[in-house]
Design a protein around this motif. Structure first.
Motif, PDB file in Angstrom:
ATOM      1  N   ASP A  17       0.824  -1.211   0.000  1.00  0.00           N
ATOM      2  CA  ASP A  17       0.000   0.000   0.000  1.00  0.00           C
ATOM      3  C   ASP A  17       0.860   1.264   0.000  1.00  0.00           C
ATOM      4  N   SER A  18       2.000   1.215   0.698  1.00  0.00           N
ATOM      5  CA  SER A  18       2.913   2.369   0.751  1.00  0.00           C
ATOM      6  C   SER A  18       3.509   2.647  -0.617  1.00  0.00           C
ATOM      7  N   MET A  19       3.960   1.592  -1.289  1.00  0.00           N
ATOM      8  CA  MET A  19       4.559   1.780  -2.609  1.00  0.00           C
ATOM      9  C   MET A  19       3.515   2.250  -3.623  1.00  0.00           C
ATOM     10  N   ARG A  20       2.268   1.829  -3.416  1.00  0.00           N
ATOM     11  CA  ARG A  20       1.203   2.253  -4.334  1.00  0.00           C
ATOM     12  C   ARG A  20       0.949   3.750  -4.209  1.00  0.00           C
ATOM     13  N   ILE A  21       0.899   4.262  -2.964  1.00  0.00           N
ATOM     14  CA  ILE A  21       0.612   5.694  -2.840  1.00  0.00           C
ATOM     15  C   ILE A  21       1.803   6.529  -3.297  1.00  0.00           C
ATOM     16  N   LEU A  22       3.030   6.035  -3.094  1.00  0.00           N
ATOM     17  CA  LEU A  22       4.195   6.765  -3.608  1.00  0.00           C
ATOM     18  C   LEU A  22       4.136   6.855  -5.128  1.00  0.00           C
ATOM     19  N   LYS A  23       3.749   5.765  -5.759  1.00  0.00           N
ATOM     20  CA  LYS A  23       3.616   5.773  -7.222  1.00  0.00           C
ATOM     21  C   LYS A  23       2.508   6.732  -7.651  1.00  0.00           C
ATOM     22  N   ASP A  24       1.393   6.735  -6.908  1.00  0.00           N
ATOM     23  CA  ASP A  24       0.262   7.606  -7.257  1.00  0.00           C
ATOM     24  C   ASP A  24       0.620   9.083  -7.140  1.00  0.00           C
ATOM     25  N   ILE A  68       6.075   5.889   6.426  1.00  0.00           N
ATOM     26  CA  ILE A  68       4.702   5.409   6.289  1.00  0.00           C
ATOM     27  C   ILE A  68       4.605   4.183   7.188  1.00  0.00           C
ATOM     28  N   ILE A  69       3.820   4.304   8.236  1.00  0.00           N
ATOM     29  CA  ILE A  69       3.837   3.289   9.292  1.00  0.00           C
ATOM     30  C   ILE A  69       2.453   3.158   9.892  1.00  0.00           C
ATOM     31  N   GLY A  70       2.163   2.011  10.475  1.00  0.00           N
ATOM     32  CA  GLY A  70       0.891   1.823  11.151  1.00  0.00           C
ATOM     33  C   GLY A  70       0.814   2.670  12.406  1.00  0.00           C
ATOM     34  N   GLU A  71      -0.314   3.315  12.604  1.00  0.00           N
ATOM     35  CA  GLU A  71      -0.499   4.170  13.782  1.00  0.00           C
ATOM     36  C   GLU A  71      -0.340   3.367  15.063  1.00  0.00           C
ATOM     37  N   ASN A  72      -0.721   2.085  15.031  1.00  0.00           N
ATOM     38  CA  ASN A  72      -0.604   1.236  16.219  1.00  0.00           C
ATOM     39  C   ASN A  72       0.847   1.062  16.662  1.00  0.00           C
ATOM     40  N   VAL A  73       1.776   1.043  15.701  1.00  0.00           N
ATOM     41  CA  VAL A  73       3.196   0.904  16.037  1.00  0.00           C
ATOM     42  C   VAL A  73       3.702   2.183  16.699  1.00  0.00           C
ATOM     43  N   LYS A  86      -2.920  11.256   8.087  1.00  0.00           N
ATOM     44  CA  LYS A  86      -3.520   9.927   8.173  1.00  0.00           C
ATOM     45  C   LYS A  86      -3.857   9.512   6.746  1.00  0.00           C
ATOM     46  N   LEU A  87      -3.484   8.282   6.385  1.00  0.00           N
ATOM     47  CA  LEU A  87      -3.487   7.903   4.980  1.00  0.00           C
ATOM     48  C   LEU A  87      -4.688   7.061   4.558  1.00  0.00           C
ATOM     49  N   GLY A  88      -5.452   6.538   5.509  1.00  0.00           N
ATOM     50  CA  GLY A  88      -6.706   5.885   5.160  1.00  0.00           C
ATOM     51  C   GLY A  88      -6.616   4.473   4.620  1.00  0.00           C
ATOM     52  N   PHE A  89      -5.418   3.882   4.592  1.00  0.00           N
ATOM     53  CA  PHE A  89      -5.310   2.492   4.135  1.00  0.00           C
ATOM     54  C   PHE A  89      -4.622   1.648   5.201  1.00  0.00           C
TER      55      PHE A  89
END
Length: 285
Positions: A17-24, A68-73, A86-89
């Protein structure tokens, strides 16, 4: 010019998901197999592929600038780190689960019990807030197996669909927090890199707004335009264009993807025809 160092998870769904948004947002990374660092094409960015649990410390130390990291971490290991977006994915929740055979009426039932988890700080905060004393067993790996082998009476772990809990004869009984992917920022970011980050944030906001919205086109009789426009507020106001057929117009607008089924039903009831709904790649406000 300095390069902004972005950390992403080395592997897994969050990596994808991180690589997808960077590409977008126009940041293209050419990384080979098992490569731990790669530069972007035509943009001052380097991507570091790291273990999720190590990223908060790297942010604190300034080894990486953003992540780009999980908020839980972050809540577990870096709740003093600033979240820029907040990135929503990669949404999930951190939940308490017990064996299906266990009776559970509330968190007080865990007084004096054993809880297995990879999130000891999160669990301890939750117990403290509820005035419960329990023993925490820290497990890095398959937490779900702990009750089955007699190591714990309950677990706290991330949950997405709940299928893993079901397979291990567990039931989710309490949700501690919700989580999603976030863009986190190092506290030692300098001004030059802050400027790069602001460009990235602008692009991310445009992509996320597009993902949240739908472009809608429809035809309507002119005497129904006012009532239809009241259903389509759009960004400022809908666009209305006359059609070749006399007495009819084409109306264009943007609606929330979470509302469009309800809106479409109302539009049809108000005389709209030929309704076309399209995805939006990016939306710049």
């Amino acid at each position: 010019m300095s390069k902004l160092k972005i950390a992403v998870q080395k592997s897994g769904r969050l990596n994808e998901d991180s690589m997808r948004i960077l590409k977008d947002i126009g940041i293209y990374i050419d990384n080979g197999k098992d490569q731990l660092k790669a530069s972007a094409k035509g943009f001052p960015v380097e991507v570091f592929y790291l273990r999720n649990g190590d990223i908060p410390q790297y942010l604190k130390d300034g080894v990486v600038d953003v992540a780009i990291i999980g908020e839980n971490v972050l809540i577990e290991k870096g709740n003093d780190i600033t979240i820029a977006e907040k990135l929503g994915f990669s949404t999930c929740r951190v939940s308490l689960a017990v064996p299906k055979s266990s009776k559970y009426s509330g968190i007080k039932d865990l007084e004096g019990k054993r809880i297995a988890t990879s999130y000891p700080n999160t669990v301890q905060d939750f117990l403290n807030k509820n005035g419960v004393k329990a023993k925490i067993h820290i497990i890095n790996g398959s937490v779900e197996i702990a009750p089955n082998i007699g190591l714990a009476d309950a677990i706290v772990d991330i949950v997405s669909s709940g299928s893993t809990l079901f397979k291990n004869n567990l039931k989710e009984v309490d949700q501690i927090l919700k989580s999603e992917a976030v863009l986190a920022v190092s506290p030692v970011l300098n001004e030059e890199k802050q400027a790069i980050l602001e460009k990235i944030q602008f692009r991310i906001q445009s992509v996320l707004k597009g993902r949240e919205s739908k472009y809608i086109l429809l035809n309507a009789p002119n005497d129904k335009i006012e009532s239809i426009i009241n259903l389509l507020p759009g960004m400022n106001s809908p666009t209305v264009l006359p059609l070749a057929q006399e007495g009819w117009s084409s109306i264009h607008s943007v609606i929330s993807k979470n509302e469009f089924w309800d809106v479409i039903e109302e539009l049809k009831a108000n005389g709209a025809e030929g309704i076309l709904v399209c995805p939006i790649e990016k939306m710049v406000l």
